[in-house]
Motif scaffolding. Structure first.
Motif, PDB file in Angstrom:
ATOM      1  N   VAL A   1       0.833  -1.201   0.000  1.00 33.30           N
ATOM      2  CA  VAL A   1       0.000   0.000   0.000  1.00 33.30           C
ATOM      3  C   VAL A   1       0.872   1.257   0.000  1.00 33.30           C
ATOM      4  CG1 VAL A   1      -1.714   1.298   1.323  1.00 33.30           C
ATOM      5  CG2 VAL A   1      -1.931  -1.170   1.091  1.00 33.30           C
ATOM      6  N   MET A   2       2.042   1.155   0.704  1.00 31.18           N
ATOM      7  CA  MET A   2       2.968   2.303   0.763  1.00 31.18           C
ATOM      8  C   MET A   2       3.442   2.730  -0.623  1.00 31.18           C
ATOM      9  SD  MET A   2       3.634   2.887   4.033  1.00 31.18           S
ATOM     10  CE  MET A   2       4.718   2.380   5.375  1.00 31.18           C
ATOM     11  N   THR A   3       3.500   1.766  -1.554  1.00 28.81           N
ATOM     12  CA  THR A   3       4.043   2.108  -2.865  1.00 28.81           C
ATOM     13  C   THR A   3       3.036   2.872  -3.720  1.00 28.81           C
ATOM     14  OG1 THR A   3       3.257   0.074  -3.880  1.00 28.81           O
ATOM     15  CG2 THR A   3       5.428  -0.014  -2.867  1.00 28.81           C
ATOM     16  N   LEU A   4       1.764   2.870  -3.302  1.00 31.10           N
ATOM     17  CA  LEU A   4       0.751   3.540  -4.127  1.00 31.10           C
ATOM     18  C   LEU A   4       0.909   5.055  -4.079  1.00 31.10           C
ATOM     19  CD1 LEU A   4      -2.414   1.444  -3.224  1.00 31.10           C
ATOM     20  CD2 LEU A   4      -0.916   1.211  -5.193  1.00 31.10           C
ATOM     21  N   ARG A   5       0.609   5.681  -5.189  1.00 33.28           N
ATOM     22  CA  ARG A   5       0.712   7.136  -5.276  1.00 33.28           C
ATOM     23  C   ARG A   5      -0.577   7.689  -5.871  1.00 33.28           C
ATOM     24  NH1 ARG A   5       4.319   6.097  -2.818  1.00 33.28           N
ATOM     25  NH2 ARG A   5       6.508   6.735  -2.830  1.00 33.28           N
ATOM     26  N   LEU A   6      -0.995   8.826  -5.314  1.00 35.71           N
ATOM     27  CA  LEU A   6      -2.123   9.526  -5.912  1.00 35.71           C
ATOM     28  C   LEU A   6      -1.666  10.947  -6.197  1.00 35.71           C
ATOM     29  CD1 LEU A   6      -5.185   9.090  -6.535  1.00 35.71           C
ATOM     30  CD2 LEU A   6      -5.644  10.202  -4.361  1.00 35.71           C
ATOM     31  N   PHE A   7      -1.749  11.351  -7.420  1.00 38.62           N
ATOM     32  CA  PHE A   7      -1.222  12.661  -7.851  1.00 38.62           C
ATOM     33  C   PHE A   7       0.213  12.839  -7.374  1.00 38.62           C
ATOM     34  CE2 PHE A   7      -5.851  13.490  -6.979  1.00 38.62           C
ATOM     35  CZ  PHE A   7      -6.236  13.330  -8.299  1.00 38.62           C
ATOM     36  N   GLY A   8       0.972  11.795  -7.433  1.00 40.28           N
ATOM     37  CA  GLY A   8       2.391  11.899  -7.114  1.00 40.28           C
ATOM     38  C   GLY A   8       2.751  11.848  -5.646  1.00 40.28           C
ATOM     39  N   SER A   9       1.744  11.813  -4.760  1.00 40.95           N
ATOM     40  CA  SER A   9       2.125  11.768  -3.343  1.00 40.95           C
ATOM     41  C   SER A   9       1.577  10.519  -2.679  1.00 40.95           C
ATOM     42  CB  SER A   9       1.608  13.018  -2.635  1.00 40.95           C
ATOM     43  OG  SER A   9       0.227  13.117  -2.848  1.00 40.95           O
ATOM     44  N   LYS A  10       2.183  10.178  -1.576  1.00 41.39           N
ATOM     45  CA  LYS A  10       1.752   9.000  -0.823  1.00 41.39           C
ATOM     46  C   LYS A  10       0.325   9.156  -0.320  1.00 41.39           C
ATOM     47  CE  LYS A  10       5.918   6.902   0.977  1.00 41.39           C
ATOM     48  NZ  LYS A  10       6.793   6.720   2.138  1.00 41.39           N
ATOM     49  N   ILE A  11      -0.365   8.025  -0.167  1.00 41.67           N
ATOM     50  CA  ILE A  11      -1.739   8.083   0.327  1.00 41.67           C
ATOM     51  C   ILE A  11      -1.729   7.683   1.800  1.00 41.67           C
ATOM     52  CG2 ILE A  11      -4.108   7.384  -0.140  1.00 41.67           C
ATOM     53  CD1 ILE A  11      -3.130   6.322  -2.840  1.00 41.67           C
ATOM     54  N   THR A  12      -2.083   8.611   2.651  1.00 43.42           N
ATOM     55  CA  THR A  12      -2.082   8.300   4.078  1.00 43.42           C
ATOM     56  C   THR A  12      -3.384   7.604   4.464  1.00 43.42           C
ATOM     57  OG1 THR A  12      -3.159  10.354   4.671  1.00 43.42           O
ATOM     58  CG2 THR A  12      -0.743  10.391   4.523  1.00 43.42           C
ATOM     59  N   ILE A  13      -3.421   7.158   5.706  1.00 48.47           N
ATOM     60  CA  ILE A  13      -4.639   6.493   6.175  1.00 48.47           C
ATOM     61  C   ILE A  13      -5.811   7.479   6.193  1.00 48.47           C
ATOM     62  CG2 ILE A  13      -4.034   6.912   8.606  1.00 48.47           C
ATOM     63  CD1 ILE A  13      -5.778   3.749   7.550  1.00 48.47           C
ATOM     64  N   ILE A  14      -5.499   8.748   6.490  1.00 43.08           N
ATOM     65  CA  ILE A  14      -6.557   9.778   6.459  1.00 43.08           C
ATOM     66  C   ILE A  14      -7.097   9.916   5.042  1.00 43.08           C
ATOM     67  CG2 ILE A  14      -7.084  12.211   6.859  1.00 43.08           C
ATOM     68  CD1 ILE A  14      -6.310  11.353   9.455  1.00 43.08           C
ATOM     69  N   ASP A  15      -6.179   9.901   4.069  1.00 52.06           N
ATOM     70  CA  ASP A  15      -6.615   9.974   2.672  1.00 52.06           C
ATOM     71  C   ASP A  15      -7.552   8.812   2.356  1.00 52.06           C
ATOM     72  OD1 ASP A  15      -5.033  12.163   2.322  1.00 52.06           O
ATOM     73  OD2 ASP A  15      -3.318  11.012   1.572  1.00 52.06           O
ATOM     74  N   TRP A  16      -7.136   7.614   2.741  1.00 52.33           N
ATOM     75  CA  TRP A  16      -7.977   6.447   2.470  1.00 52.33           C
ATOM     76  C   TRP A  16      -9.334   6.602   3.133  1.00 52.33           C
ATOM     77  CZ3 TRP A  16      -7.310   3.538  -1.421  1.00 52.33           C
ATOM     78  CH2 TRP A  16      -6.024   3.198  -1.876  1.00 52.33           C
ATOM     79  N   TYR A  17      -9.295   7.143   4.346  1.00 52.37           N
ATOM     80  CA  TYR A  17     -10.551   7.357   5.068  1.00 52.37           C
ATOM     81  C   TYR A  17     -11.491   8.227   4.242  1.00 52.37           C
ATOM     82  CZ  TYR A  17     -13.820   8.747   8.728  1.00 52.37           C
ATOM     83  OH  TYR A  17     -14.958   8.966   9.460  1.00 52.37           O
ATOM     84  N   TYR A  18     -10.937   9.316   3.725  1.00 52.70           N
ATOM     85  CA  TYR A  18     -11.824  10.216   2.986  1.00 52.70           C
ATOM     86  C   TYR A  18     -12.200   9.655   1.618  1.00 52.70           C
ATOM     87  CZ  TYR A  18     -12.017  13.742   6.527  1.00 52.70           C
ATOM     88  OH  TYR A  18     -12.300  14.384   7.691  1.00 52.70           O
ATOM     89  N   ILE A  19     -11.294   8.873   1.041  1.00 52.73           N
ATOM     90  CA  ILE A  19     -11.689   8.201  -0.205  1.00 52.73           C
ATOM     91  C   ILE A  19     -12.911   7.308   0.061  1.00 52.73           C
ATOM     92  CG2 ILE A  19     -11.009   6.462  -1.918  1.00 52.73           C
ATOM     93  CD1 ILE A  19      -8.156   7.570  -1.708  1.00 52.73           C
ATOM     94  N   ALA A  20     -12.830   6.566   1.160  1.00 51.88           N
ATOM     95  CA  ALA A  20     -13.950   5.693   1.526  1.00 51.88           C
ATOM     96  C   ALA A  20     -15.194   6.522   1.821  1.00 51.88           C
ATOM     97  CB  ALA A  20     -13.579   4.838   2.734  1.00 51.88           C
ATOM     98  N   PHE A  21     -14.995   7.621   2.522  1.00 52.87           N
ATOM     99  CA  PHE A  21     -16.124   8.466   2.917  1.00 52.87           C
ATOM    100  C   PHE A  21     -16.856   9.011   1.687  1.00 52.87           C
ATOM    101  CE2 PHE A  21     -17.681  12.780   3.955  1.00 52.87           C
ATOM    102  CZ  PHE A  21     -18.678  12.428   4.847  1.00 52.87           C
ATOM    103  N   ILE A  22     -16.038   9.548   0.753  1.00 55.05           N
ATOM    104  CA  ILE A  22     -16.664  10.113  -0.449  1.00 55.05           C
ATOM    105  C   ILE A  22     -17.351   9.002  -1.255  1.00 55.05           C
ATOM    106  CG2 ILE A  22     -16.165  11.255  -2.651  1.00 55.05           C
ATOM    107  CD1 ILE A  22     -13.935  12.748  -1.046  1.00 55.05           C
ATOM    108  N   SER A  23     -16.696   7.845  -1.329  1.00 56.48           N
ATOM    109  CA  SER A  23     -17.334   6.708  -2.014  1.00 56.48           C
ATOM    110  C   SER A  23     -18.676   6.395  -1.381  1.00 56.48           C
ATOM    111  CB  SER A  23     -16.453   5.462  -1.930  1.00 56.48           C
ATOM    112  OG  SER A  23     -15.175   5.725  -2.407  1.00 56.48           O
ATOM    113  N   LEU A  24     -18.695   6.414  -0.057  1.00 54.31           N
ATOM    114  CA  LEU A  24     -19.933   6.096   0.656  1.00 54.31           C
ATOM    115  C   LEU A  24     -21.050   7.046   0.241  1.00 54.31           C
ATOM    116  CD1 LEU A  24     -21.693   4.817   2.884  1.00 54.31           C
ATOM    117  CD2 LEU A  24     -20.647   6.382   4.498  1.00 54.31           C
ATOM    118  N   ILE A  25     -20.723   8.338   0.196  1.00 47.24           N
ATOM    119  CA  ILE A  25     -21.768   9.305  -0.152  1.00 47.24           C
ATOM    120  C   ILE A  25     -22.272   9.047  -1.572  1.00 47.24           C
ATOM    121  CG2 ILE A  25     -22.209  11.753  -0.600  1.00 47.24           C
ATOM    122  CD1 ILE A  25     -20.645  12.385   1.835  1.00 47.24           C
TER     123      ILE A  25
END
Ligand SMILES: Nc1ncnc2c1ncn2[C@@H]1O[C@H](COP(=O)(O)OP(=O)(O)O)[C@@H](O)[C@H]1O
Ligand SMILES: [Mg+2]
Lengths: 287, 249, 360
Positions: free
Chosen positions: C173-197
């Protein structure tokens, strides 16, 4: 060849086990129209009851089996009276309620006995030797008992007055009530009988299979496959269903892993009902 | 020949509910099937609409054999619509939604994702509401309607479905005389360009709508002819008209 | 004004849940973010089941299987990012099996984690529904299917990590990049959150459109629908596939948040849990599914520490009581109560409560 023969005999034993496990389910399903999701847990309770009778109280095996039947019978009667009775005709709720019940039984047993396998010695150690093939007597006993239960249940349903009442109760409830038969009582007895069969099955398979709190699951899945194949209101159909499933999985397991065999059978069953939705044997209808 | 039933037979556990009946129905005809309870009328409709598989015989619609096809195929491809005996509507949907679900031309999977309530569609449904006298009830659930109104709702669903052949199983059952008369007019007026097969008991009603009547008894055709012929046929009177007083429902 | 008044209570509750989930990362520890991140994936899973069970009346006793497939696909993809993972080399294989090759690319793994559940659901659904398998028999097959899936996963140790699950996901998971930067757990949280909505809104849309109407009609009165030129089997199969896609997506999201995949989050027990969430919250309005998932998991998290094994017995008894006394679940009963009040308040009309669950 010898592999095949011994596999077939193993398969007969498994047929007996599977039929024992499925019979109670089929009776409750066929006669009361109730899918008892906790059926596997009734088997589990029967097995634990037998283990306790034998390991703690050192009862003889036959008494342990009877105790298991009485124990699950009582639980079945209570379940019918306080839960199932309120839910007849409501399929979703019955499913959920018995599902909750299976959860409760499982967790209760787990918190008392822990998750580990309960050990139980084989009550009869003798075996028949025929050339290279060894058949444990206990396996033969299982086969005999399952045939007795099949015959007994069929005789009871067709030949006794009580069996008539049960079947009449299924066909025309109002009429039966008009004739002065207490159909609630019949429901209760039917459910209790199905639960007792589950208890007997549990006690009988305890010595040869692992006894754990979640053992019910595998039996209920297999039993349901039997029902799907054998049709839902035919006890003889479920015997044939058990036979087909066990023989084929046992014979196949000689040549491939057990799980592959099971998967294959599952797929075959799904394909069979694709083309023969009434089940392979004797099914009258399939809701 | 438009619709022809050839040796059509239905069997339930060995019991022949419909026994080798032959019938020819022309395009645009309104045909009434009568007969005492248990004569096999509903079973004929069941076979025609795919609910029951015929044990034997053929159902030929312009040369295509429909026997044994699924209800879905028969309603979709061969355009046969059905009103059930006793109203059979969607109880959790409003009158309007019931008609909307039945509306033809939007039944393919993808169409159901892109369906919009355009003004043409609204107008079409409104038209039907007018014809079945349920305009003011359009937002109601069917359970608030009277029995007769529910029957009409189901007739409306058939109109929305817009089939070529309409089968009506006891459309006036359980209605008041007034409602029955209205139903007859409805059938005459709105279904005049369709082929209609009606199962009924009520003799006045039959007189109102039918040219040709087929009498069914114990799974067999007893007689066929105009209303006058039938009502004077002694055999028919014996098995059917006499018992009408007891009021089969 | 009157439009606002017509909004049912479940919508407000959904809004409250979203606001609560939105602010959680601001007010709590990283650990809680991970916990609630998992809960969000559970909520999405519950929505998936509600599409199937609530909308189409098709209860599925093995629904977690699709969550499991999604999470195994993405989990294996993450585990193989840095060479052959331990569980595979222990199994005696020296190079990546060909069928895992597409998973080396995380993007294709993400697509597959949704596509594979869809394909399986289409195949299974086609067989089940074309064969007219209904009611209890359908339920049994879903149960058998998940039981066999569990057996299969546990047995194929070399490819699935067996009973101990898949480790070494975090490094992938550490190797993944979004727009060139690492994805933190907070990022994943909000990705999930927005998906949920989005998924929640998708569910509401699905409920409203003609497709939704048709599946409600099938749920309530399938025999009638057949005579109206619809093929119920097609509609049920597609609903099955849609719900499987949602579940697979939730399973995929679960991987980076939990950093672990095992049969515990895809087998029979977990399927049981999903059913319990919906039974508790209620079906058919989507808020019930969300509340059920959140409530049961939150309580499980806090109470299982206090009560230990007793917790599960308590849960079972609660479930039994809800089924017996409140068959529409918490939110379902609330919505009904509100509806009755409105009807009585405005029209004083006798209301017949129609049973929305014709068939399971
Ligand atoms: N599904 C069925 N199973 C068994 N018998 C049936 C079935 N449907 C109809 N029958 C029998 O077929 C006969 C004709 O029934 P039906 O067509 O409903 O009569 P009608 O509509 O003329 O009153 C009756 O005797 C009925 O009992
Ligand atoms: Mg009839």
């Amino acid at each position: 060849m010898e592999l095949l023969v011994s596999q077939i005999i193993n398969g007969l034993t498994n047929t007996a086990v599977l039929f024992l496990a499925a019979s109670g389910l089929v009776i409750i399903f066929g006669l009361l129209d109730v899918v008892n999701m906790a059926h596997g847990e009734f088997i589990m309770l029967g097995a634990y009851s037998a283990c306790v009778s034998i390991n703690q109280f050192h009862f003889p095996f036959i008494i342990a089996v009877l105790t298991a039947a009485v124990f699950t019978g009582i639980i079945g009667a209570i379940t019918e009276k306080f839960i199932i009775r309120r839910l007849y005709g409501r399929v979703a709720e019955t499913l959920l309620a018995t599902f909750a019940l299976s959860y409760i039984f499982q967790q209760t047993i787990r918190s008392i006995f822990g998750p580990e396998d309960q050990l139980m010695a084989l009550p009869i150690n003798a075996a028949l030797n025929m050339g290279n093939i060894v058949i444990p007597i206990y396996n033969l006993l299982l086969i005999v008992v399952s045939i007795l239960i099949l015959a007994g249940t069929m005789l009871m349903l067709t030949k006794t007055k009580f069996g008539m009442q049960i079947r009449a109760n299924v066909q025309n409830r109002t009429m039966v009530q008009c004739l002065g038969v207490d159909s609630q009582k019949i429901d209760n007895i039917t459910f209790t009988y199905g639960s007792m069969l589950a208890g007997i099955a549990g006690a009988l398979i305890a010595p040869i299979k692992s006894v754990t709190p979640d053992m019910g699951l595998s039996y209920i899945v297999d039993s349901f496959l039997v029902v799907v194949l054998g049709g839902l209101n035919s006890i003889f159909g479920s015997f044939l269903g058990s036979f087909v499933i066990s023989e084929s999985s046992t014979v196949m397991a000689g040549y491939m892993s057990e799980i592959t065999a099971k998967l294959l059978i599952f797929i075959i069953i799904i394909i069979i009902i694709r083309f023969k939705p009434q089940g392979l044997f004797f099914a009258k209808d399939k809701r | 020949m438009f619709l022809e039933l050839k040796n059509l037979t239905a069997e339930f556990n060995g019991f022949k509910a419909v026994d080798k009946i032959n019938m020819v129905i022309e395009k645009g005809e309104t045909r009434v099937i009568i007969g005492p309870n248990g004569a096999g009328k509903t079973t004929v409709i069941d076979m025609l609409t795919g609910k029951t598989k015929p044990a034997d015989g053929e159902i030929l619609l312009e040369g295509n054999n429909l026997a044994g096809k699924t209800p879905y195929e028969i309603s979709d491809k061969y355009k046969i619509g059905r009103k059930f005996q006793g109203p059979n509507v969607f109880d959790n949907m409003t009158v309007y939604e019931n008609l909307e679900v039945a509306l033809s031309g939007h039944n393919k999977l993808l169409q159901t994702f892109f369906f919009r309530r355009t003004s043409t569609i609204k107008k079409r449904i409104y038209n039907i509401l007018e014809k079945i006298n349920l305009v003011t009830q359009k937002e109601m659930l069917p359970c608030f309607l009277s029995h007769g109104q529910r029957q009409w709702l189901e007739m409306g669903m058939i109109l929305a479905q817009d089939p070529d052949i309409i089968t009506l199983d006891e459309p006036a059952a359980g209605m008041t005389d007034d409602e029955t008369y209205k139903t007859g007019e409805m059938i005459k007026e709105i279904m005049h360009d369709k082929t209609v097969i009606v199962v009924e008991h009520d003799m006045d009603f039959i007189k109102q709508i039918a040219k040709t009547v087929t009498v069914l008894n114990q799974g067999k055709i007893l007689a066929e002819g105009t209303y006058d012929e039938i009502s004077h046929n002694p055999e028919v009177i014996k098995v059917y008209l006499k018992t009408d007083d007891e009021g089969p429902v | 004004m009157s439009k606002l008044k017509n909004i049912t209570v479940d919508k407000y509750i959904a809004l409250a849940i979203f606001i609560m989930l939105l602010i959680i990362p601001f007010v709590s520890s990283l650990y809680s973010v991970q916990i609630f991140g998992k809960f969000i994936t559970y909520i999405i899973l519950a929505l998936g089941l509600d599409i199937l069970w609530g909308e189409a009346g098709l209860m599925n006793l093995g629904f977690a299987i699709f969550f499991g497939i999604g999470s195994y696909i993405f989990g294996i993809s993450m585990a193989i990012q840095k060479g052959l993972p331990a569980f595979m080399s222990f199994g005696g294989i020296t190079e990546l099996p060909w069928f895992f090759a597409p998973l080396q690319n995380p993007a294709s793994a993400i697509i597959l984690s949704v596509a594979v559940p869809i394909i399986i659901a289409l195949l299974l659904g086609y067989f089940i529904f074309k064969s007219q398998i209904k009611g209890v028999f359908y339920n049994i097959i879903t149960l058998a299917f998940v039981a066999l899936f569990e057996l299969f996963i546990v047995n194929q140790q070399t490819y699935t990590g067996g009973a101990s699950g898949i480790n070494g996901i975090a490094t992938g998971v550490m190797t993944l990049r979004l727009f060139g930067s690492k994805i933190t757990i907070i990022d994943w949280y909000y990705i999930a959150f927005i998906s949920l909505i989005f998924i929640y809104l998708f569910c509401l849309w699905l409920h409203k459109i003609r497709f939704g109407q048709i599946i409600h009609a099938i749920r309530d009165n399938e025999p009638r629908v057949q005579f109206l030129s619809y093929d119920p089997a097609v509609f049920k199969t597609v609903t099955f596939a849609i719900s499987a896609a949602v579940a697979g997506y939730a399973g995929m999201l679960y991987v980076p948040i939990a950093s672990f995949v095992s049969i515990d989050s895809s087998g029979v027990m977990f399927s049981t849990m999903v059913i319990i969430w919906l039974a508790v919250g209620g079906r058919g309005n989507f808020t019930g599914a969300m509340v059920g998932a959140l409530l049961v998991n939150f309580l499980q998290n806090t109470l299982s520490g206090i009560f230990g094994g007793m917790w599960q017995i308590i849960l079972g008894i609660c479930l039994l009581l809800i089924v017996m006394l409140m068959p529409k679940g918490l939110i379902g009963s609330l919505v009904e109560w509100q509806y009755m009040r409105r009807v009585h308040g405005s029209e004083k009309k006798e209301t017949k409560i129609t049973n929305r669950e014709a068939e399971v």
